[in-house]
Write an enzyme that holds these catalytic residues in place. Structure first.
Site, PDB file in Angstrom:
ATOM      1  N   GLU A  68      -1.280 -20.262  20.754  1.00  0.00           N
ATOM      2  CA  GLU A  68      -0.435 -20.039  19.590  1.00  0.00           C
ATOM      3  C   GLU A  68      -0.524 -18.581  19.164  1.00  0.00           C
ATOM      4  O   GLU A  68       0.427 -18.026  18.613  1.00  0.00           O
ATOM      5  CB  GLU A  68      -0.884 -20.947  18.439  1.00  0.00           C
ATOM      6  N   ARG A  70       6.380 -24.241  15.396  1.00  0.00           N
ATOM      7  CA  ARG A  70       5.898 -22.886  15.706  1.00  0.00           C
ATOM      8  C   ARG A  70       6.940 -22.055  16.463  1.00  0.00           C
ATOM      9  O   ARG A  70       6.632 -21.308  17.375  1.00  0.00           O
ATOM     10  CB  ARG A  70       4.591 -22.950  16.490  1.00  0.00           C
ATOM     11  N   SER A 103      -5.818 -21.430  14.267  1.00  0.00           N
ATOM     12  CA  SER A 103      -5.744 -22.289  15.459  1.00  0.00           C
ATOM     13  C   SER A 103      -5.263 -21.455  16.642  1.00  0.00           C
ATOM     14  O   SER A 103      -4.169 -20.905  16.606  1.00  0.00           O
ATOM     15  CB  SER A 103      -4.781 -23.458  15.218  1.00  0.00           C
TER      16      SER A 103
END
Length: 321
Positions: free
Chosen positions: A308, A186, A238
């Site tokens: 995130e 990420r 998420s």
């Protein structure tokens, strides 16, 4: 920011963009998968790199901040909205080219940054090219997927990307190889350096395979998503990054937080890793829910979950241009 500067910028962009491409005080709830967030003072939707360059140049001349927006699938905009100019790379900037054969038998496929991953995956499958199946169903644009190195089911964009072209604030372009992107979980160089670069195109390298095999894998991943994820309610996917050696959703579930609610936002009862906007919540509700989940999980497990989702925007309401 001075309203006069924003007014001058609007006047300049009206010479470059059509009426439907330039919007004032547009709610970000229309442009994010969370369906919440205050308005952007000014939003433009370029149809080519020339318009992107013109928008960047005009914004720089007026010292107006610029925010880049793709599909808004990993974005939380605060209730006050976004100050300055939002450049939305979407349907107007979403072409996917024809596959180009390479000497080693593989194929290069190039997409504009505003193309959805869904579109890129389908073009790859139409041409019997494998390697992108993991991305089928990820609700983002190609540019956004590269920026955060999106991934699922054991695959990541770093596994397939070859070259990324970006535009600098002065309108010049630069091309980065896979190695130069500094891709990890990420994370890419675009999250580290504040050069104001805008990803404009992405080239992936794919292998040949049987089209039906490719589509069967895509259908399987899609079915898994429908079964395990709350796809019918607004979310950003998420909400938290995966802690080392653990799963955010599992930790949240173990802490008894499924169904926990703050205002119109709650922890999904289907998948605890998804915080959803299921009752017309506000950004303040969602932020408070993030904080409550972080606090409870840390209290019971000692793990501090890291969001995130990208959080931007102003707390206080913005003014009209």
């Amino acid at each position: 920011m001075e309203q006069e500067a924003l007014a001058r910028l609007t006047e300049k962009l009206q010479k470059t963009f059509g009426k439907k491409q330039l919007l004032e005080m547009v709610p970000m709830s229309r442009y994010t998968t969370l369906h919440l967030g205050g308005p952007a003072q000014l939003l433009c939707e370029p149809s080519g790199t020339e318009q992107i360059a013109a928008a960047l140049s005009a914004a720089a001349e007026e010292n107006v901040p610029v925010t880049i927006l793709g599909n808004g699938s990993n974005l939380l905009v605060r209730d006050g909205g976004i100050s300055g100019l939002v450049i939305h790379l979407g349907d107007h900037f979403s072409e996917v080219g024809e596959p180009v054969p390479l000497p080693d038998g593989r194929y290069a496929l190039t997409a504009q940054a505003g193309a959805t991953l869904q579109k890129l995956c389908n073009v790859a499958a139409d041409n019997a090219l494998t390697g992108l199946e993991f991305a089928y169903g990820i609700p983002g644009t190609v540019g956004g997927a590269i920026c955060m190195n999106a991934g699922a089911y054991g695959g990541e964009m770093k596994d397939v990307v070859s070259v990324v072209t970006a535009m600098l604030p002065d309108g010049s372009t630069v091309a980065y190889s896979n190695e130069e992107l500094n891709m990890s979980y990420r994370h890419t160089r675009f999250m580290d350096e504040s050069k104001g670069e805008i990803i404009t195109s992405v080239t992936v390298i794919l292998d040949k395979n049987d089209e039906e095999t490719i589509r069967a894998t895509m259908r399987e991943f899609s079915a898994r998503r429908r079964e395990k994820q709350p796809l019918t309610v607004p979310s950003c996917g998420s909400t938290f990054k995966r802690p080392v050696g653990q799963f955010a959703g599992t930790l949240i579930d173990q802490c008894g937080l499924k169904g926990y609610r703050v205002g119109g936002a709650s922890v999904s009862t289907l998948h605890a890793g998804f915080l959803v906007n299921d009752e017309n919540g506000t950004a303040a509700d969602y932020l408070a829910l993030i904080g409550a989940v972080q606090g409870r999980v840390y209290e019971l497990t000692g793990v501090m979950l890291e969001p995130e989702v990208r959080i931007i925007g102003e707390e206080a309401p913005l003014e009209l241009v």
